[in-house]
Motif scaffolding. Structure first.
Motif, PDB file in Angstrom:
ATOM      1  N   LYS A   1       0.818  -1.214   0.000  1.00 25.11           N
ATOM      2  CA  LYS A   1       0.000   0.000   0.000  1.00 25.11           C
ATOM      3  C   LYS A   1       0.849   1.259   0.000  1.00 25.11           C
ATOM      4  O   LYS A   1       0.323   2.370  -0.080  1.00 25.11           O
ATOM      5  N   ARG A   2       2.167   1.081   0.079  1.00 27.14           N
ATOM      6  CA  ARG A   2       3.094   2.217   0.043  1.00 27.14           C
ATOM      7  C   ARG A   2       4.161   1.935  -1.006  1.00 27.14           C
ATOM      8  O   ARG A   2       4.377   0.810  -1.405  1.00 27.14           O
ATOM      9  N   GLY A   3       4.859   2.978  -1.439  1.00 30.04           N
ATOM     10  CA  GLY A   3       5.899   2.802  -2.448  1.00 30.04           C
ATOM     11  C   GLY A   3       5.285   2.396  -3.771  1.00 30.04           C
ATOM     12  O   GLY A   3       4.265   2.938  -4.207  1.00 30.04           O
ATOM     13  N   ALA A   4       5.897   1.428  -4.438  1.00 30.80           N
ATOM     14  CA  ALA A   4       5.347   0.920  -5.700  1.00 30.80           C
ATOM     15  C   ALA A   4       4.022   0.226  -5.403  1.00 30.80           C
ATOM     16  O   ALA A   4       3.967  -0.723  -4.618  1.00 30.80           O
ATOM     17  N   ARG A   5       2.957   0.700  -6.051  1.00 24.43           N
ATOM     18  CA  ARG A   5       1.630   0.157  -5.762  1.00 24.43           C
ATOM     19  C   ARG A   5       0.946  -0.302  -7.038  1.00 24.43           C
ATOM     20  O   ARG A   5       0.945   0.404  -8.049  1.00 24.43           O
ATOM     21  N   ALA A   6       0.375  -1.510  -6.985  1.00 21.15           N
ATOM     22  CA  ALA A   6      -0.272  -2.109  -8.154  1.00 21.15           C
ATOM     23  C   ALA A   6      -1.743  -1.717  -8.213  1.00 21.15           C
ATOM     24  O   ALA A   6      -2.448  -1.734  -7.201  1.00 21.15           O
ATOM     25  N   TRP A   7      -2.192  -1.406  -9.445  1.00 15.01           N
ATOM     26  CA  TRP A   7      -3.587  -1.030  -9.684  1.00 15.01           C
ATOM     27  C   TRP A   7      -4.112  -1.806 -10.885  1.00 15.01           C
ATOM     28  O   TRP A   7      -3.376  -2.042 -11.843  1.00 15.01           O
ATOM     29  N   LEU A   8      -5.383  -2.164 -10.831  1.00 12.88           N
ATOM     30  CA  LEU A   8      -6.033  -2.726 -12.004  1.00 12.88           C
ATOM     31  C   LEU A   8      -6.777  -1.590 -12.699  1.00 12.88           C
ATOM     32  O   LEU A   8      -7.815  -1.126 -12.209  1.00 12.88           O
ATOM     33  N   ALA A   9      -6.228  -1.143 -13.829  1.00 11.15           N
ATOM     34  CA  ALA A   9      -6.884  -0.107 -14.616  1.00 11.15           C
ATOM     35  C   ALA A   9      -8.013  -0.752 -15.414  1.00 11.15           C
ATOM     36  O   ALA A   9      -7.848  -1.829 -15.977  1.00 11.15           O
ATOM     37  N   VAL A  10      -9.152  -0.081 -15.442  1.00 12.55           N
ATOM     38  CA  VAL A  10     -10.357  -0.623 -16.072  1.00 12.55           C
ATOM     39  C   VAL A  10     -10.788   0.320 -17.192  1.00 12.55           C
ATOM     40  O   VAL A  10     -11.034   1.502 -16.963  1.00 12.55           O
ATOM     41  N   GLU A  11     -10.878  -0.212 -18.403  1.00 13.62           N
ATOM     42  CA  GLU A  11     -11.261   0.602 -19.549  1.00 13.62           C
ATOM     43  C   GLU A  11     -12.766   0.871 -19.533  1.00 13.62           C
ATOM     44  O   GLU A  11     -13.574  -0.060 -19.495  1.00 13.62           O
ATOM     45  N   ASP A  12     -13.132   2.139 -19.572  1.00 13.45           N
ATOM     46  CA  ASP A  12     -14.534   2.550 -19.599  1.00 13.45           C
ATOM     47  C   ASP A  12     -15.019   2.522 -21.047  1.00 13.45           C
ATOM     48  O   ASP A  12     -14.482   3.231 -21.886  1.00 13.45           O
ATOM     49  N   PRO A  13     -16.028   1.721 -21.363  1.00 18.78           N
ATOM     50  CA  PRO A  13     -16.518   1.657 -22.748  1.00 18.78           C
ATOM     51  C   PRO A  13     -16.953   3.020 -23.290  1.00 18.78           C
ATOM     52  O   PRO A  13     -16.888   3.263 -24.491  1.00 18.78           O
ATOM     53  N   ALA A  14     -17.360   3.909 -22.389  1.00 16.21           N
ATOM     54  CA  ALA A  14     -17.774   5.244 -22.822  1.00 16.21           C
ATOM     55  C   ALA A  14     -16.586   6.137 -23.149  1.00 16.21           C
ATOM     56  O   ALA A  14     -16.735   7.149 -23.840  1.00 16.21           O
ATOM     57  N   HIS A  15     -15.432   5.764 -22.651  1.00 15.24           N
ATOM     58  CA  HIS A  15     -14.206   6.533 -22.895  1.00 15.24           C
ATOM     59  C   HIS A  15     -13.067   5.562 -23.160  1.00 15.24           C
ATOM     60  O   HIS A  15     -12.162   5.384 -22.329  1.00 15.24           O
ATOM     61  N   PRO A  16     -13.066   4.881 -24.304  1.00 19.16           N
ATOM     62  CA  PRO A  16     -12.054   3.850 -24.591  1.00 19.16           C
ATOM     63  C   PRO A  16     -10.646   4.426 -24.652  1.00 19.16           C
ATOM     64  O   PRO A  16     -10.439   5.577 -25.029  1.00 19.16           O
TER      65      PRO A  16
END
Length: 268
Positions: A98-113
């Protein structure tokens, strides 16, 4: 494996709005839909200063990956499977930070590809593992899988694929074993060796020949640094590994492991 193949087929037939992400842990499994993740209570807008795939700053709607991995032991091992056969082997501990390098799952919004990765190519969506402050954790480009279809908890690489192992007589801190660790981090997402591995992108690196057997002098190292500098091919997928990602001493260790494995061929 059949379930993963079915999931990949589903990705190709459904619109982005209905894209599923399968998270399979030993103690729990869940399939998330794009809409669910975009509305997730922990979702937020994330700024990525130097995106590995897009080579520029990007903004995403993303969920901290740790919240999608409840109850996971930091000592566990995960694999992120992408639509193109890329299979990133990931230690759990960095993904839970939760600190330093942090991993995220980016989610593509179909309304804003998102934009295409290159002319004639798809975007990095619908799901993309991105990192904030990646330099704090020495995160490599292979730890940024895009077009992710599934995240699975598995046994470690050495346990699943013993034919990748160096000579067991070597000490744990032997340079060859250090090179093996670098191979897992930087190469196994795309390549197999001795037929072992789950990736389906690049060629096997030992069967029928190891690259140390047909690259003379320092040409293998030059190829790893910049594949297009040795043989230019517009359809090539292998990225170059700059010294900032794979320092010279680590490149030497990686090549040392490959040379060692040339003497340990096991035909699948």
């Amino acid at each position: 494996m059949k379930s993963i193949l079915a999931l990949l087929a589903l990705f190709f037939t459904l619109p982005v709005a209905a894209a599923p992400l399968s998270v399979e842990l030993d103690h729990a499994s869940k399939t998330w839909q794009t809409a669910e993740l975009l509305k997730h209570p922990d979702a937020q807008t994330v700024q990525i200063v130097d995106d590995v795939s897009y080579k520029r700053a990007m903004t995403y709607r993303a969920v901290p990956l740790a919240v999608l991995l409840p109850g996971l032991d930091p000592q566990s091992h995960l694999q992120a499977v992408a639509l193109d056969g890329f299979a990133a082997e990931l230690a759990a501990a960095p993904l839970l930070e939760k600190r330093g390098a942090r991993a995220w799952l980016a989610v593509e919004d179909p309304a804003h590809p998102w934009p295409a990765l290159a002319p004639g190519k798809p975007s990095a969506g619908p799901f993309y593992l991105v990192w904030t402050d990646p330099q704090a954790g020495h995160i490599s480009p292979e730890q940024w899988p895009f077009q992710v279809a599934a995240i699975k908890q598995l046994k470690g690489v050495a346990e699943r694929f013993p034919s990748l192992l160096p000579d067991p007589k070597l000490a744990a801190d032997d340079p060859i074993n250090q090179g093996f660790a670098l191979f897992q981090k930087n190469c196994l997402a795309c390549h197999r060796l001795n037929g072992a591995g789950d990736a389906q992108v690049g060629p096997d690196l030992n069967i029928p020949y190891n690259p140390t057997e047909y690259f003379g002098g320092d040409f293998l190292k030059r190829y790893i640094r910049d594949p297009q500098s040795l043989r230019h091919w517009s359809q090539a997928k292998m990225p170059g590994f700059a010294a900032s990602v794979l320092p010279d001493n680590e490149l030497d260790l990686l090549v040392g492991y490959l040379k060692h494995m040339a003497g340990r061929k096991q035909h699948p």
